[in-house]
Design a protein around this motif. Structure first.
Motif, PDB file in Angstrom:
ATOM      1  N   GLN A  28     -26.450  20.944  -8.277  1.00  0.00           N
ATOM      2  CA  GLN A  28     -25.974  19.668  -8.843  1.00  0.00           C
ATOM      3  C   GLN A  28     -24.853  19.122  -7.972  1.00  0.00           C
ATOM      4  O   GLN A  28     -23.848  19.796  -7.744  1.00  0.00           O
ATOM      5  N   PRO A  51     -25.607  20.659 -21.616  1.00  0.00           N
ATOM      6  CA  PRO A  51     -25.252  20.644 -23.029  1.00  0.00           C
ATOM      7  C   PRO A  51     -25.204  19.217 -23.576  1.00  0.00           C
ATOM      8  O   PRO A  51     -24.774  18.292 -22.881  1.00  0.00           O
ATOM      9  N   SER A  70     -20.786  25.861 -15.676  1.00  0.00           N
ATOM     10  CA  SER A  70     -22.245  25.895 -15.866  1.00  0.00           C
ATOM     11  C   SER A  70     -22.620  27.001 -16.835  1.00  0.00           C
ATOM     12  O   SER A  70     -21.990  28.063 -16.851  1.00  0.00           O
ATOM     13  N   THR A  71     -23.650  26.751 -17.618  1.00  0.00           N
ATOM     14  CA  THR A  71     -24.297  27.814 -18.396  1.00  0.00           C
ATOM     15  C   THR A  71     -25.729  28.019 -17.901  1.00  0.00           C
ATOM     16  O   THR A  71     -26.093  29.087 -17.410  1.00  0.00           O
ATOM     17  N   ARG A 111     -35.736  25.883 -16.446  1.00  0.00           N
ATOM     18  CA  ARG A 111     -34.728  25.981 -15.379  1.00  0.00           C
ATOM     19  C   ARG A 111     -34.863  27.335 -14.658  1.00  0.00           C
ATOM     20  O   ARG A 111     -34.657  27.416 -13.453  1.00  0.00           O
TER      21      ARG A 111
END
Ligand code: CP
Length: 335
Positions: A134, A300, A56-57, A326
């Motif tokens: 998620q 992404p 994750s970023t 977010r």
């Protein structure tokens, strides 16, 4: 008055419209304060555990930065280097973490029928909220940010607005199904016309399709499934083309354990994707949508495959506003 204190956030379907509204209002207030430079330290000395089974970023940093800005601290936990990798159960892991902190946030999204079940198993055993960062069914912190972003553009009344949720080609990796599933279940609750497009074999989990149909019937919106990106884009107000994995192969991941088996599954997914390289969001397709339509993507994005640079960097793209939201929605959920 909605009250979310102590409640889990696993799927948007678990929340009432009033509870979703409370989250959106809170996110809007936190965003305004963030931009005015005002402190928002409503969770002093509190701890959130961020447990990741996948990379994750955006999500990781929204939760880590968000918890700092709320006055608390977030611990990053890579599941591979915890005792989960030796088989510790979700209930036992949850009891331990819950006894040391105030919330447990989990990403577990790569295998159908695993992540959502894991979160609900843990939720059954803990006294602190579980937040889904998620899973295989939903990406509810992403779709809340998406809803916030769409409302910033079109106003709070989205009845009659059309959103195209389309599969798009990606060569990088087989992306989870949870974003399109989360979008079709959430946006149908607000009277939107949701058009889902994908090539054969890229169907979504049946219960999310059923939920979308039921939500649309209740809200006065609509839900359709078409087999071309062009058809979905026709007269759309919002276009959201993104890739996801072919259903049968994502399902076949259950029980795979060796790195070779997992690598073979990934290769098979990408070979299937290669058959549909024309599913790209380009300027020609953007012209099929309304002239003031917006382009969205959870990111992404595979540039040059899912979308052209011209579109994602163009005037109709709102992906960076979407990504910033977010942060504000993650803070709202934790607050
Ligand atoms: N959109 C999203 O969830 O991004 P990350 O995978 O970087 O968290």
């Amino acid at each position: 008055m909605a009250d979310l204190k102590g409640k889990h956030y696993i799927e948007t379907q678990d929340l009432t419209s009033e509870e979703l509204q409370l989250l959106l209002d809170t996110a809007t207030e936190l965003k305004a304060k963030f931009h005015r430079g005002e402190p928002t330290t409503c969770l002093p000395n509190q701890t959130a555990f961020l447990l990741f089974f996948d990379k994750s970023t955006r999500t990781r940093n929204a939760f880590e930065a968000g918890m700092t800005q709320l006055g608390g601290h977030a611990h990053f936990l890579d599941a591979d280097v915890t005792q989960i990798s030796h088989g510790e159960t979700p209930q036992d892991t949850g009891r331990i973490l819950g006894s040391m902190g105030h919330g447990i946030c989990i990403r577990h999204d790569l295998v159908l029928n695993e992540g959502n079940h894991y979160m609900r198993e843990m939720a059954s055993a803990v006294d602190v909220p579980i937040i889904n960062m998620q899973c295989d069914v939903d990406h509810p912190t992403q779709t809340l940010a998406d809803l916030m972003t769409i409302r910033e553009h079109f106003g709070n009344d989205l009845a009659g607005k059309k959103i195209a949720v389309s599969w798009a080609y990606a060569p990088s990796y087989a992306k989870p199904l949870s974003v399109p599933q989360g979008l079709i279940t959430l946006m149908t609750r607000f009277g939107m016309h949701v058009s889902l497009a994908h090539p054969p074999g890229y169907n979504l989990v049946d219960r999310t399709l059923q939920a979308a149909r039921q939500n649309a019937a209740a809200s006065g919106g609509s839900f359709e499934i078409v087999d071309s990106m062009d058809a979905a884009f026709e007269d759309a107000d919002v276009v959201y083309p993104k890739s996801w994995g072919v259903y049968d192969l994502m399902l076949a991941r259950q029980g795979l354990s060796s790195p070779e088996e997992i690598e073979d599954n990934q290769r098979a997914c990408l070979a299937k994707n290669n058959d549909h390289q024309d599913w790209i969001c380009d300027q020609r397709r953007m012209k099929l949508a309304k002239s003031d339509a917006v382009y969205m993507h959870c990111l992404p994005a595979d540039r040059g495959a899912e979308v052209t640079d011209e579109v994602i960097d163009g005037p109709q793209s709102i992906v960076f506003q979407e990504a910033e939201n977010r942060l504000h929605t993650a803070k709202a959920i934790m607050a």
